[in-house]
Design an enzyme around this catalytic site. Structure first.
Site, PDB file in Angstrom:
ATOM      1  N   LEU A  27       0.833  -1.210   0.000  1.00  0.00           N
ATOM      2  CA  LEU A  27       0.000   0.000   0.000  1.00  0.00           C
ATOM      3  C   LEU A  27       0.861   1.251   0.000  1.00  0.00           C
ATOM      4  CD1 LEU A  27      -2.949  -0.990   2.390  1.00  0.00           C
ATOM      5  CD2 LEU A  27      -2.764  -1.186  -0.103  1.00  0.00           C
ATOM      6  N   ILE A  47      11.466   0.376   7.267  1.00  0.00           N
ATOM      7  CA  ILE A  47      12.655  -0.244   7.865  1.00  0.00           C
ATOM      8  C   ILE A  47      13.691  -0.536   6.789  1.00  0.00           C
ATOM      9  CG2 ILE A  47      11.849  -2.649   7.720  1.00  0.00           C
ATOM     10  CD1 ILE A  47      12.911  -3.013  10.617  1.00  0.00           C
ATOM     11  N   LEU A  64      10.547   1.061  13.545  1.00  0.00           N
ATOM     12  CA  LEU A  64       9.568   1.617  14.493  1.00  0.00           C
ATOM     13  C   LEU A  64       9.880   1.241  15.936  1.00  0.00           C
ATOM     14  CD1 LEU A  64       6.506   0.816  12.246  1.00  0.00           C
ATOM     15  CD2 LEU A  64       7.148   3.139  12.972  1.00  0.00           C
ATOM     16  N   PHE A  83       1.289   3.327   8.073  1.00  0.00           N
ATOM     17  CA  PHE A  83       1.056   2.062   7.364  1.00  0.00           C
ATOM     18  C   PHE A  83       2.182   1.064   7.598  1.00  0.00           C
ATOM     19  CE2 PHE A  83      -2.699   2.455   4.537  1.00  0.00           C
ATOM     20  CZ  PHE A  83      -3.113   3.713   4.956  1.00  0.00           C
ATOM     21  N   SER A  87       2.344  -6.966   8.699  1.00  0.00           N
ATOM     22  CA  SER A  87       1.002  -6.843   8.111  1.00  0.00           C
ATOM     23  C   SER A  87       0.263  -8.170   8.006  1.00  0.00           C
ATOM     24  CB  SER A  87       1.108  -6.206   6.722  1.00  0.00           C
ATOM     25  OG  SER A  87       1.818  -7.069   5.852  1.00  0.00           O
ATOM     26  N   TYR A 148      -1.505 -10.796  15.271  1.00  0.00           N
ATOM     27  CA  TYR A 148      -1.570  -9.610  14.395  1.00  0.00           C
ATOM     28  C   TYR A 148      -2.825  -8.791  14.712  1.00  0.00           C
ATOM     29  CZ  TYR A 148      -2.576  -7.065  10.043  1.00  0.00           C
ATOM     30  OH  TYR A 148      -2.904  -6.100   9.127  1.00  0.00           O
ATOM     31  N   SER A 177      -9.364  -5.958   2.427  1.00  0.00           N
ATOM     32  CA  SER A 177      -8.309  -6.537   1.573  1.00  0.00           C
ATOM     33  C   SER A 177      -8.052  -5.558   0.442  1.00  0.00           C
ATOM     34  CB  SER A 177      -8.768  -7.878   1.005  1.00  0.00           C
ATOM     35  OG  SER A 177      -9.166  -8.754   2.031  1.00  0.00           O
ATOM     36  N   SER A 178      -6.952  -4.818   0.558  1.00  0.00           N
ATOM     37  CA  SER A 178      -6.676  -3.788  -0.448  1.00  0.00           C
ATOM     38  C   SER A 178      -5.535  -4.237  -1.352  1.00  0.00           C
ATOM     39  CB  SER A 178      -6.363  -2.452   0.232  1.00  0.00           C
ATOM     40  OG  SER A 178      -6.483  -1.410  -0.698  1.00  0.00           O
ATOM     41  N   ARG A 186     -13.517 -14.983  -0.304  1.00  0.00           N
ATOM     42  CA  ARG A 186     -13.652 -14.089   0.865  1.00  0.00           C
ATOM     43  C   ARG A 186     -13.422 -12.636   0.474  1.00  0.00           C
ATOM     44  NH1 ARG A 186      -9.518 -12.121   3.988  1.00  0.00           N
ATOM     45  NH2 ARG A 186     -10.209 -11.143   5.918  1.00  0.00           N
TER      46      ARG A 186
HETATM   47  P1  NAI Z   1       3.274  -4.589   3.651  1.00  0.00           P
HETATM   48  O1  NAI Z   1       3.751  -5.713   4.529  1.00  0.00           O
HETATM   49  O2  NAI Z   1       3.438  -4.713   2.194  1.00  0.00           O
HETATM   50  O3  NAI Z   1       3.951  -3.219   4.134  1.00  0.00           O
HETATM   51  C1  NAI Z   1       4.318  -2.974   5.471  1.00  0.00           C
HETATM   52  C2  NAI Z   1       5.636  -2.236   5.473  1.00  0.00           C
HETATM   53  O4  NAI Z   1       6.029  -2.022   6.837  1.00  0.00           O
HETATM   54  C3  NAI Z   1       6.771  -3.035   4.800  1.00  0.00           C
HETATM   55  O5  NAI Z   1       7.365  -2.282   3.768  1.00  0.00           O
HETATM   56  C4  NAI Z   1       7.749  -3.306   5.920  1.00  0.00           C
HETATM   57  O6  NAI Z   1       9.115  -3.250   5.523  1.00  0.00           O
HETATM   58  C5  NAI Z   1       7.417  -2.205   6.928  1.00  0.00           C
HETATM   59  N1  NAI Z   1       7.812  -2.592   8.287  1.00  0.00           N
HETATM   60  C6  NAI Z   1       7.736  -3.822   8.866  1.00  0.00           C
HETATM   61  N2  NAI Z   1       8.272  -3.795  10.086  1.00  0.00           N
HETATM   62  C7  NAI Z   1       8.710  -2.542  10.306  1.00  0.00           C
HETATM   63  C8  NAI Z   1       9.382  -1.896  11.369  1.00  0.00           C
HETATM   64  N3  NAI Z   1       9.723  -2.565  12.489  1.00  0.00           N
HETATM   65  N4  NAI Z   1       9.687  -0.601  11.237  1.00  0.00           N
HETATM   66  C9  NAI Z   1       9.374   0.090  10.114  1.00  0.00           C
HETATM   67  N5  NAI Z   1       8.747  -0.464   9.063  1.00  0.00           N
HETATM   68  C10 NAI Z   1       8.423  -1.770   9.147  1.00  0.00           C
HETATM   69  O7  NAI Z   1       1.728  -4.367   4.015  1.00  0.00           O
HETATM   70  P2  NAI Z   1       0.625  -3.559   3.212  1.00  0.00           P
HETATM   71  O8  NAI Z   1      -0.272  -4.532   2.572  1.00  0.00           O
HETATM   72  O9  NAI Z   1       1.239  -2.491   2.424  1.00  0.00           O
HETATM   73  O10 NAI Z   1      -0.184  -2.923   4.422  1.00  0.00           O
HETATM   74  C11 NAI Z   1       0.154  -1.649   4.935  1.00  0.00           C
HETATM   75  C12 NAI Z   1      -0.542  -1.466   6.291  1.00  0.00           C
HETATM   76  O11 NAI Z   1      -1.936  -1.625   6.123  1.00  0.00           O
HETATM   77  C13 NAI Z   1      -0.093  -2.484   7.334  1.00  0.00           C
HETATM   78  O12 NAI Z   1      -0.038  -1.846   8.593  1.00  0.00           O
HETATM   79  C14 NAI Z   1      -1.201  -3.509   7.331  1.00  0.00           C
HETATM   80  O13 NAI Z   1      -1.337  -4.140   8.577  1.00  0.00           O
HETATM   81  C15 NAI Z   1      -2.402  -2.653   6.984  1.00  0.00           C
HETATM   82  N6  NAI Z   1      -3.448  -3.421   6.309  1.00  0.00           N
HETATM   83  C16 NAI Z   1      -3.288  -3.782   4.986  1.00  0.00           C
HETATM   84  C17 NAI Z   1      -4.280  -4.504   4.349  1.00  0.00           C
HETATM   85  C18 NAI Z   1      -4.205  -4.847   2.901  1.00  0.00           C
HETATM   86  O14 NAI Z   1      -5.163  -5.429   2.397  1.00  0.00           O
HETATM   87  N7  NAI Z   1      -3.143  -4.528   2.167  1.00  0.00           N
HETATM   88  C19 NAI Z   1      -5.489  -4.949   5.095  1.00  0.00           C
HETATM   89  C20 NAI Z   1      -5.511  -4.515   6.462  1.00  0.00           C
HETATM   90  C21 NAI Z   1      -4.538  -3.774   7.038  1.00  0.00           C
HETATM   91  C1  15L Z   2      -4.665  -7.733   6.468  1.00  0.00           C
HETATM   92  O1  15L Z   2      -4.776  -7.175   7.554  1.00  0.00           O
HETATM   93  C2  15L Z   2      -3.354  -7.892   5.803  1.00  0.00           C
HETATM   94  O2  15L Z   2      -2.489  -6.809   6.072  1.00  0.00           O
HETATM   95  C3  15L Z   2      -3.453  -8.089   4.296  1.00  0.00           C
HETATM   96  O3  15L Z   2      -2.204  -8.568   3.811  1.00  0.00           O
HETATM   97  C4  15L Z   2      -4.559  -9.077   3.949  1.00  0.00           C
HETATM   98  O4  15L Z   2      -4.219 -10.353   4.441  1.00  0.00           O
HETATM   99  C5  15L Z   2      -5.863  -8.614   4.576  1.00  0.00           C
HETATM  100  O5  15L Z   2      -5.745  -8.359   5.961  1.00  0.00           O
HETATM  101  C6  15L Z   2      -7.002  -9.616   4.371  1.00  0.00           C
HETATM  102  O6  15L Z   2      -7.637 -10.007   5.343  1.00  0.00           O
HETATM  103  O7  15L Z   2      -7.248  -9.966   3.217  1.00  0.00           O
END
Ligand code: NAI
Ligand code: 15L
Length: 279
Positions: A27, A47, A64, A83, A87, A148, A177-178, A186
């Site tokens: 994202l 990171i 972080l 963000f 994740s 999580y 789910s983005s 689902r």
């Molecule tokens: P992603 O895993 O692709 O991105 C997360 C980023 O956080 C990564 O680039 C990673 O290097 C960084 N990260 C991990 N540990 C870290 C640390 N200790 N310090 C600094 N950075 C760190 O996940 P995505 O899909 O981009 O999601 C972004 C956010 O949105 C996350 O917080 C995730 O939980 C949340 N989210 C995403 C969903 C989705 O469908 N993509 C659904 C629900 C929540």
């Molecule tokens: C989340 O919270 C995760 O960050 C993402 O990778 C997907 O697994 C999403 O939920 C989901 O439920 O599809």
């Protein structure tokens, strides 16, 4: 409260500097391209190193879990889009470092540096243990589906505390789910298009008063588990729908399968993932 400076209508870019954590993630890479109309400078952090900066961008690598690093990261920032972090389901230790300790560091810095608003990428996995037959809203008790989801629940509660105690405003986005498109049946229910994600962030950034808000990040999909009536003040109206992909993952009569927890609970595969990460 947002000041006049942050009005979307002003002729100048409304923010001087927005911070995006998790900028190297799925994202984060999407938002990096789309947030620039709103900010003179977009500070990108992760990171891992962020490369190929263009004018209007700056980068700061930061774990972080590093308190001093997070304080440095948040200097001169108007608002934060948080963000970054783990994740998906994982062992407790890395989740604790990034999502629990990291959240505490972030809000301590936000408070001490006088930042007024955070947009927090929470997750629908804070309520993943609700059956798919039930409707959930922002006031429904949390039912996280693993470490999580527990860490995201902590993030929501922590941000609530910083609002109640210090008036720092947060919008918690319970993202479904983005991804570019749904990947399974689902996700026909949980899908959030990137355009709708951006619209959600726009609403969260520019609504004059948000207090502490919780909103489900989901497109206008045909089947719904989540009721956003408690977040009506944000005016978030999704424009997209998973119906565009209906042919690929039909919501048939035998879904959810009664004997399969990954389809009878809203969290899907997350509800069974936990035990493999326990020591
Ligand atoms: P992603 O895993 O692709 O991105 C997360 C980023 O956080 C990564 O680039 C990673 O290097 C960084 N990260 C991990 N540990 C870290 C640390 N200790 N310090 C600094 N950075 C760190 O996940 P995505 O899909 O981009 O999601 C972004 C956010 O949105 C996350 O917080 C995730 O939980 C949340 N989210 C995403 C969903 C989705 O469908 N993509 C659904 C629900 C929540
Ligand atoms: C989340 O919270 C995760 O960050 C993402 O990778 C997907 O697994 C999403 O939920 C989901 O439920 O599809």
């Amino acid at each position: 409260m947002m000041t006049e400076q942050f009005s979307e209508q002003s002729s100048e870019k409304p923010f001087n500097r927005l911070l995006l954590t998790g900028a190297a993630g799925g994202l984060g890479r999407v938002l990096r391209e789309r947030l620039k109309p709103w900010t003179k400078i977009l500070r990108l952090s992760d990171i891992v190193d962020i490369e190929n900066l263009v004018p209007g961008e700056e980068a700061q690598t930061c774990d972080l879990a590093d308190r001093a690093g997070v304080f440095e990261l948040l200097k001169d920032v108007d608002a934060v889009l948080h963000f970054g972090g783990i994740s998906v389901e994982d062992k407790f230790e890395p989740i604790m470092q990034a999502n629990i300790l990291g959240m505490y560091h972030l809000y301590e810095a936000v408070h001490k540096l006088g930042i007024k608003r955070v947009i927090y990428a929470s997750s629908s996995h804070v309520v993943g243990f609700y059956p798919t037959t039930e409707k959930v809203n922002a006031d429904s008790p949390l039912r996280p589906d693993g470490f999580y989801g527990l860490s995201k629940s902590y993030g929501e509660a922590l941000s609530r505390y910083y609002y109640d105690r210090f008036s720092i405003e947060t919008v918690c986005l319970r993202i479904g789910s983005s991804f570019p498109e749904p990947r399974n049946t689902r996700m026909m229910v949980t899908y959030l298009s990137y355009d709708d994600l951006l619209e959600l962030i726009r609403a969260a950034l520019f609504t004059p008063k948000v207090g502490h808000s919780i909103v489900f990040g989901v497109s206008d999909n045909p089947a719904k588990w989540w009721d956003n009536s408690k977040a009506a003040h944000l005016g978030f109206v999704p424009k997209d729908s998973s119906s565009e992909f209906a042919g690929r993952f039909p919501l048939t009569a035998n879904w959810p399968a009664a004997d399969d927890m990954t389809s009878t609970y809203q969290g899907g595969p997350f509800v069974v993932a936990g035990p493999q990460y326990q020591d």
